[in-house]
Design an enzyme around this catalytic site. Structure first.
Site, PDB file in Angstrom:
ATOM      1  N   HIS A 252      37.230  42.002  15.106  1.00 15.17           N
ATOM      2  CA  HIS A 252      36.065  41.187  15.483  1.00 15.17           C
ATOM      3  C   HIS A 252      35.691  40.307  14.301  1.00 15.17           C
ATOM      4  O   HIS A 252      35.886  40.677  13.152  1.00 15.17           O
ATOM      5  CB  HIS A 252      34.875  42.089  15.841  1.00 15.17           C
ATOM      6  CG  HIS A 252      33.830  41.370  16.623  1.00 15.17           C
ATOM      7  ND1 HIS A 252      32.828  40.635  16.036  1.00 15.17           N
ATOM      8  CD2 HIS A 252      33.662  41.237  17.956  1.00 15.17           C
ATOM      9  CE1 HIS A 252      32.075  40.100  16.974  1.00 15.17           C
ATOM     10  NE2 HIS A 252      32.548  40.444  18.146  1.00 15.17           N
TER      11      HIS A 252
ATOM     12  N   ASP B 114      35.995  44.427  24.384  1.00 18.21           N
ATOM     13  CA  ASP B 114      37.017  44.141  25.392  1.00 18.21           C
ATOM     14  C   ASP B 114      38.057  45.230  25.547  1.00 18.21           C
ATOM     15  O   ASP B 114      38.926  45.139  26.405  1.00 18.21           O
ATOM     16  CB  ASP B 114      37.712  42.820  25.026  1.00 18.21           C
ATOM     17  CG  ASP B 114      36.730  41.668  25.072  1.00 18.21           C
ATOM     18  OD1 ASP B 114      36.589  40.959  24.057  1.00 18.21           O
ATOM     19  OD2 ASP B 114      36.064  41.522  26.115  1.00 18.21           O
TER      20      ASP B 114
END
Ligand code: SDX
Length: 393
Positions: free
Chosen positions: A270, A328
């Site tokens: 991320h 996700d």
């Protein structure tokens, strides 16, 4: 300091702004919506209440919640002529392509009745977008599978309405499974806003030019589609399916670590979180609940995901790079178990994020100092030089 650009070759500076909406602490793995930790909201709130919180800054009282629910519910249908847009797409068009087109086209139906300089008109556009996104996404799905569009059922809550528009058919009775509706509602809440991510910055930048909110949200949908951003939920599930079994995980871990191999573990890493994405933790619990409920106890994809997470979190490379599962990584497993094709994963992300995009757009419009406007660059190209004729080159 917000708005201050420092150019450091090792650091890609992005437009920054002040915001009161969402707080992320990437090192601690913290995410707050208007000061409320995401874990508490996921456990106690619901998506529509979270929409109210993100839009207006406070949790609603019962009367405010009832009014907001009624205002959103009243706008769930789309203009009947918008049905024609879908028929212009090939049946196998990706639903994100359809959503970019149809939401952008809302400008032609609703924009001329919206003066964005008037706060009341901005509110009207905001409610219309939040209300219509599930209908638009469900219609994209129905069109792609050759089934008739299903109108919204305003007796249902937001998530249940979306499931019914996707999975019911006129020929049969359909009852929404409340546990699946709750799981869908939680997925929507976890994706509702996330500070200045790529698609939100896109919406802010588009809005800073004075473009109408429908066009700005269409720009956000286009940006979200990328596999490094919102498209990662589809890519993560397709990757887990490609790995197929636990014994093939080391092969893919090696690929992810190979500098010469562009492969990345989708659903991992991320830009901000250098710790567990707090949304991934909630999503993982939800995956266990939904798959148990649906009888997918030994779902091979979930087994691969859990073993991949375990191996990666113990691997020195991922520890050193601070790579953890993100929002996700597990969402696709839940959505697939619910019956969605992978092509619908990012549209569902877009439905959820619409309220965050709108809250951020409204914040930017309301504070002239907060406009991203026009990010600058540091020019590192050729020095000034004179033109040379073709025959002399
Ligand atoms: C979302 O911004 C948001 O808030 C987005 C989002 C939201 O809610 O809006 O949270 C939603 O977009 C989540 C992210 C979904 N994307 C994916 O899961 C795709 C896979 N992830 C990677 O593409 C990547 O992790 C990014 C794009 C998400 C972040 O990339 P960065 O900024 O390069 O990550 P980093 O600086 O932490 O990387 C450190 C190192 C780098 O290697 P070196 O240059 O140091 O050698 O780790 C490597 C990266 O190449 N790396 C990975 C990796 N992610 C980063 N290596 C293997 N697999 C990965 N997934």
């Amino acid at each position: 300091q917000a708005g201050v650009f420092t150019y450091d070759p090792g650091f890609t500076s992005t437009a920054s702004c002040d915001s009161t909406i969402t707080y992320i602490d990437g090192d601690q793995g913290e995410l707050w919506y208007r000061g409320y930790p995401i874990e508490q909201l996921a456990a106690k709130s619901n998506y529509l209440e979270t929409c109210y919180l993100l839009l207006y800054g406070e949790l609603p009282n019962p009367a405010q919640m009832a009014d907001f629910d009624a205002r959103v519910t009243r706008h769930t249908m789309v203009h009947e002529q918008m049905h024609n847009f879908y028929r212009g797409f090939r049946r196998d068009a990706h639903p994100m392509a359809t959503m970019v087109g149809v939401v952008g086209a809302m400008s032609a139906f609703y924009h001329d009745s919206v003066d964005i300089n008037d706060p009341v008109q901005r509110e009207v556009a905001s409610i219309r977008l939040i209300a219509k996104m599930p209908t638009i996404a469900a219609m994209a799905y129905k069109y792609s599978i050759g089934q008739p569009f299903v109108y919204p059922d305003n007796e249902l809550d937001y998530a249940s309405n979306f499931l019914k528009m996707c999975f019911s058919v006129p020929a049969e009775k359909y009852t929404v499974n409340p546990a699946l509706a709750k799981a869908m509602d939680r997925i929507m809440m976890l994706h509702a806003d996330h500070e200045q991510n790529a698609s939100t910055s896109t919406v802010r930048l588009a809005g800073s030019s004075g473009a109408n909110p429908f066009a700005c949200i269409a720009a956000g949908i286009a940006c979200l589609w990328g596999p490094a951003h919102g498209g990662a939920n589809q890519a993560a599930l397709e990757m887990l399916r490609q790995i197929g079994s636990v014994d093939r995980i080391p092969e893919y871990i090696a690929k992810a670590k190979d500098k010469n191999d562009p492969f990345k573990l989708m659903g991992f890493g991320h830009r901000v979180y250098k710790n567990f994405d707090p949304r991934a933790k909630v999503m993982k619990e939800s995956a266990d609940e939904v798959l148990d409920l649906l009888g997918f106890h030994n779902n091979p994809t979930l087994q691969v995901a859990k073993e991949l997470e375990k191996i990666a979190l113990e691997d020195p490379y991922f520890i050193e790079k601070k790579l953890y599962p993100n929002v996700d990584f597990y969402s696709g497993i839940i959505l697939e178990a619910m019956g969605f094709p992978t092509s619908m994963f990012t549209p569902i992300f877009a439905i959820s994020r619409t309220v965050g995009w709108i809250a951020q757009w409204k914040e930017m419009i309301a504070d002239p100092q907060n406009k991203i406007g026009r990010p600058r660059q540091l020019y590192v190209g050729a020095d000034r030089r004179d033109y040379v004729d073709l025959k002399s080159r």
